[in-house]
Design an enzyme around this catalytic site. Structure first.
Site, PDB file in Angstrom:
ATOM      1  N   TYR A 155      -2.216 -13.404   8.777  1.00 60.92           N
ATOM      2  CA  TYR A 155      -2.072 -12.226   7.916  1.00 60.92           C
ATOM      3  C   TYR A 155      -3.223 -12.163   6.914  1.00 60.92           C
ATOM      4  O   TYR A 155      -3.920 -11.153   6.785  1.00 60.92           O
ATOM      5  CB  TYR A 155      -0.725 -12.258   7.180  1.00 60.92           C
ATOM      6  N   SER A 190      -5.108  -8.432  -0.585  1.00 61.55           N
ATOM      7  CA  SER A 190      -4.075  -9.349  -1.045  1.00 61.55           C
ATOM      8  C   SER A 190      -4.710 -10.602  -1.635  1.00 61.55           C
ATOM      9  O   SER A 190      -5.798 -11.018  -1.221  1.00 61.55           O
ATOM     10  CB  SER A 190      -3.212  -9.725   0.159  1.00 61.55           C
ATOM     11  N   LYS A 205      -6.621  -9.511   6.479  1.00 61.49           N
ATOM     12  CA  LYS A 205      -7.062  -8.800   5.261  1.00 61.49           C
ATOM     13  C   LYS A 205      -8.521  -9.151   4.945  1.00 61.49           C
ATOM     14  O   LYS A 205      -9.317  -8.280   4.563  1.00 61.49           O
ATOM     15  CB  LYS A 205      -6.173  -9.181   4.065  1.00 61.49           C
TER      16      LYS A 205
HETATM   17  P1  NAD Z   1       5.675  -2.049   3.896  1.00 59.59           P
HETATM   18  O1  NAD Z   1       5.904  -2.711   5.205  1.00 59.59           O
HETATM   19  O2  NAD Z   1       6.854  -1.642   3.098  1.00 59.59           O
HETATM   20  O3  NAD Z   1       4.740  -0.762   4.105  1.00 59.59           O
HETATM   21  C1  NAD Z   1       3.783  -0.681   5.105  1.00 59.59           C
HETATM   22  C2  NAD Z   1       3.983   0.651   5.802  1.00 59.59           C
HETATM   23  O4  NAD Z   1       2.986   0.799   6.830  1.00 59.59           O
HETATM   24  C3  NAD Z   1       5.340   0.789   6.491  1.00 59.59           C
HETATM   25  O5  NAD Z   1       5.914   2.027   6.117  1.00 59.59           O
HETATM   26  C4  NAD Z   1       5.023   0.768   7.978  1.00 59.59           C
HETATM   27  O6  NAD Z   1       5.937   1.536   8.733  1.00 59.59           O
HETATM   28  C5  NAD Z   1       3.616   1.328   7.999  1.00 59.59           C
HETATM   29  N1  NAD Z   1       2.793   0.882   9.129  1.00 59.59           N
HETATM   30  C6  NAD Z   1       2.583  -0.382   9.575  1.00 59.59           C
HETATM   31  N2  NAD Z   1       1.730  -0.359  10.619  1.00 59.59           N
HETATM   32  C7  NAD Z   1       1.385   0.941  10.839  1.00 59.59           C
HETATM   33  C8  NAD Z   1       0.549   1.589  11.760  1.00 59.59           C
HETATM   34  N3  NAD Z   1      -0.108   0.912  12.709  1.00 59.59           N
HETATM   35  N4  NAD Z   1       0.422   2.924  11.698  1.00 59.59           N
HETATM   36  C9  NAD Z   1       1.091   3.637  10.745  1.00 59.59           C
HETATM   37  N5  NAD Z   1       1.904   3.071   9.850  1.00 59.59           N
HETATM   38  C10 NAD Z   1       2.050   1.740   9.897  1.00 59.59           C
HETATM   39  O7  NAD Z   1       4.717  -3.009   3.050  1.00 59.59           O
HETATM   40  P2  NAD Z   1       4.292  -2.930   1.526  1.00 59.59           P
HETATM   41  O8  NAD Z   1       4.905  -4.077   0.813  1.00 59.59           O
HETATM   42  O9  NAD Z   1       4.492  -1.560   1.010  1.00 59.59           O
HETATM   43  O10 NAD Z   1       2.745  -3.249   1.655  1.00 59.59           O
HETATM   44  C11 NAD Z   1       1.775  -2.226   1.730  1.00 59.59           C
HETATM   45  C12 NAD Z   1       0.413  -2.863   1.909  1.00 59.59           C
HETATM   46  O11 NAD Z   1       0.162  -3.756   0.828  1.00 59.59           O
HETATM   47  C13 NAD Z   1       0.284  -3.693   3.188  1.00 59.59           C
HETATM   48  O12 NAD Z   1      -0.993  -3.472   3.744  1.00 59.59           O
HETATM   49  C14 NAD Z   1       0.421  -5.112   2.689  1.00 59.59           C
HETATM   50  O13 NAD Z   1      -0.267  -6.026   3.515  1.00 59.59           O
HETATM   51  C15 NAD Z   1      -0.223  -5.017   1.322  1.00 59.59           C
HETATM   52  N6  NAD Z   1       0.267  -6.054   0.405  1.00 59.59           N
HETATM   53  C16 NAD Z   1       1.590  -6.142   0.130  1.00 59.59           C
HETATM   54  C17 NAD Z   1       2.051  -7.144  -0.718  1.00 59.59           C
HETATM   55  C18 NAD Z   1       3.526  -7.286  -1.025  1.00 59.59           C
HETATM   56  O14 NAD Z   1       3.928  -8.316  -1.563  1.00 59.59           O
HETATM   57  N7  NAD Z   1       4.369  -6.312  -0.732  1.00 59.59           N
HETATM   58  C19 NAD Z   1       1.155  -8.049  -1.295  1.00 59.59           C
HETATM   59  C20 NAD Z   1      -0.209  -7.921  -1.001  1.00 59.59           C
HETATM   60  C21 NAD Z   1      -0.641  -6.908  -0.152  1.00 59.59           C
END
Ligand code: NAD
Ligand code: UDP
Length: 349
Positions: free
Chosen positions: A151, A127, A155
């Site tokens: 958070y 991120s 990362k």
């Molecule tokens: P999201 O919460 O929609 O998806 C994350 C998924 O991981 C969910 O389906 C959740 O159920 C699953 N999960 C969480 N912990 C788990 C575990 N211990 N075991 C198995 N499954 C688990 O989030 P997203 O927006 O799709 O983000 C995906 C990734 O991208 C994350 O790592 C997030 O930190 C990163 N990210 C997201 C953004 C954003 O703005 N959405 C920005 C930068 C980075």
């Protein structure tokens, strides 16, 4: 053609479900592991509906080593896309241990299971929050890191672990070295053009775009614009918004790059995934109103603690080395987000 199996952790989530769709359309076979802590299995049924192809789903926690070992022994995985994790900045300040356990420990268990199975190609969801405060507003990958909340630190810690892992292989010149792409996302918004998959936040959204959509559809009364006294062109915060489909296309390009020369001897390399241009909160509202014809009721509120005035990506490295670039503009992002919101006012129910 050889079909390659990709394990997608967190594949039922917002970005993961779009990645599964893109992978299936690029003829990969998709295996998902997700504990559904922040998602619903319905998203994967929708992925199957869009692509006409099956997803192999395991409901499991990535911290469950035995479950991962079983998956690696059953499926011939070539590459892992690792999305699973918790992602709310505010919540991470209230529950830091939960964030470190889920994100950092979870990744440790995953890479141990990968090492044991000799699967050493990884695309990791990092991120832009890993960057420290800077006088420059356009971030390149070699900017100093300095996250300011648990958070972001989770990362950055994972990035450190993965860099160490890769460096150890380089020193000992192993035959099958780690090949790792750290993808630093800026602000992913929008949804698949079908309106079948999209962002389905629990409760009141923290992020701007789902908040705007929910105000426009009447679920929320009013948007608070956090600060209009920043040193920006209209006083509101500037971010780099990227269409989620462009973002996941960057992941497919990263898988291809891991097979290329740059990663031949093993490497762990970071790439910014952003559009490379900034957009203010008021510009988002104006675009939303123009594209959807819907009024967004908003008020100016105090700044949100911890927010930067402005930040956007320098995506040159991803453009050059991954052969990737964004294809969609802000109008596409807004109209796809609205299409998803209209078709699924209550999310995946
Ligand atoms: P999201 O919460 O929609 O998806 C994350 C998924 O991981 C969910 O389906 C959740 O159920 C699953 N999960 C969480 N912990 C788990 C575990 N211990 N075991 C198995 N499954 C688990 O989030 P997203 O927006 O799709 O983000 C995906 C990734 O991208 C994350 O790592 C997030 O930190 C990163 N990210 C997201 C953004 C954003 O703005 N959405 C920005 C930068 C980075
Ligand atoms: N923002 C806002 N009102 C909201 C949510 C966000 O004004 O209800 C602003 C926020 O201050 C920032 C931008 O919108 O300038 C993007 O915020 P978001 O939480 O979506 O992403 P961030 O970049 O903070 O991760």
């Amino acid at each position: 053609m050889i079909v390659r199996n990709v394990l997608v952790t967190g594949g039922a989530g917002y970005i993961g479900s779009h990645a599964c769709t893109e992978l299936l359309q690029a003829n990969y076979r998709v295996v998902v592991v997700d504990n559904l802590s922040n998602s619903k299995a319905e998203s994967l049924s929708r992925v199957e509906q869009i692509t006409g192809k099956p997803v192999q789903f395991y409901q499991a926690d990535i911290r469950d080593k035995q479950a991962l070992t079983d998956i690696f022994s059953r499926e011939a995985i070539s590459t892992v896309m690792h999305f699973a994790g918790l992602k709310a900045v505010g919540e991470s300040c209230e529950q830091p241990l939960n964030y470190y356990h889920n994100n950092v420990y979870g990744t440790l268990v995953l890479v141990e299971a990968m090492r044991d199975a000799d699967v050493k190609q990884l695309v990791f969801s990092s991120s832009a929050t890993v960057y420290g405060e800077s006088v420059h507003v356009q971030y390149t990958e070699d900017f100093p890191l300095g996250p300011i909340n648990p958070y972001g630190r989770s990362k950055a810690m994972i990035e450190d672990i993965l860099r160490d892992l890769s460096a150890a292989d380089t020193i000992s010149k192993v035959q099958n070295p780690w090949k790792i792409a750290l993808l630093r996302y800026f602000n992913p918004i929008g949804a698949h053009e079908s309106g079948l998959i999209g962002e389905d936040p629990n409760g009141i959204p923290n992020n701007l775009m789902p908040y705007v959509s929910q105000v426009a559809i009447g679920k929320l009364a009013q948007l608070s614009v956090f600060g209009d006294d920043y040193p920006t062109r209209d006083g509101t915060g500037i971010r780099d918004y990227i269409h989620v489909v462009d973002l996941v296309k960057g992941h497919i390009k990263a898988i291809a790059a891991l097979q290329g020369e740059r990663f031949n001897a093993g490497a762990c390399r970071a790439y910014n995934l952003g559009a490379g241009r900034g957009c203010s909160v008021l510009e988002i509202i104006e675009t939303f109103e123009r594209v959807t014809g819907k009024k967004v009721n908003y008020k100016i509120a105090p700044r949100r603690v911890g927010d930067l005035a402005e930040c956007f990506a320098n995506p040159e490295r991803a453009i050059m080395e991954l052969d990737w670039k964004v294809e969609k503009n802000l109008d596409d992002m807004v109209s796809d987000a609205w299409n998803w919101q209209k078709k699924n006012p209550e999310g995946y129910v």
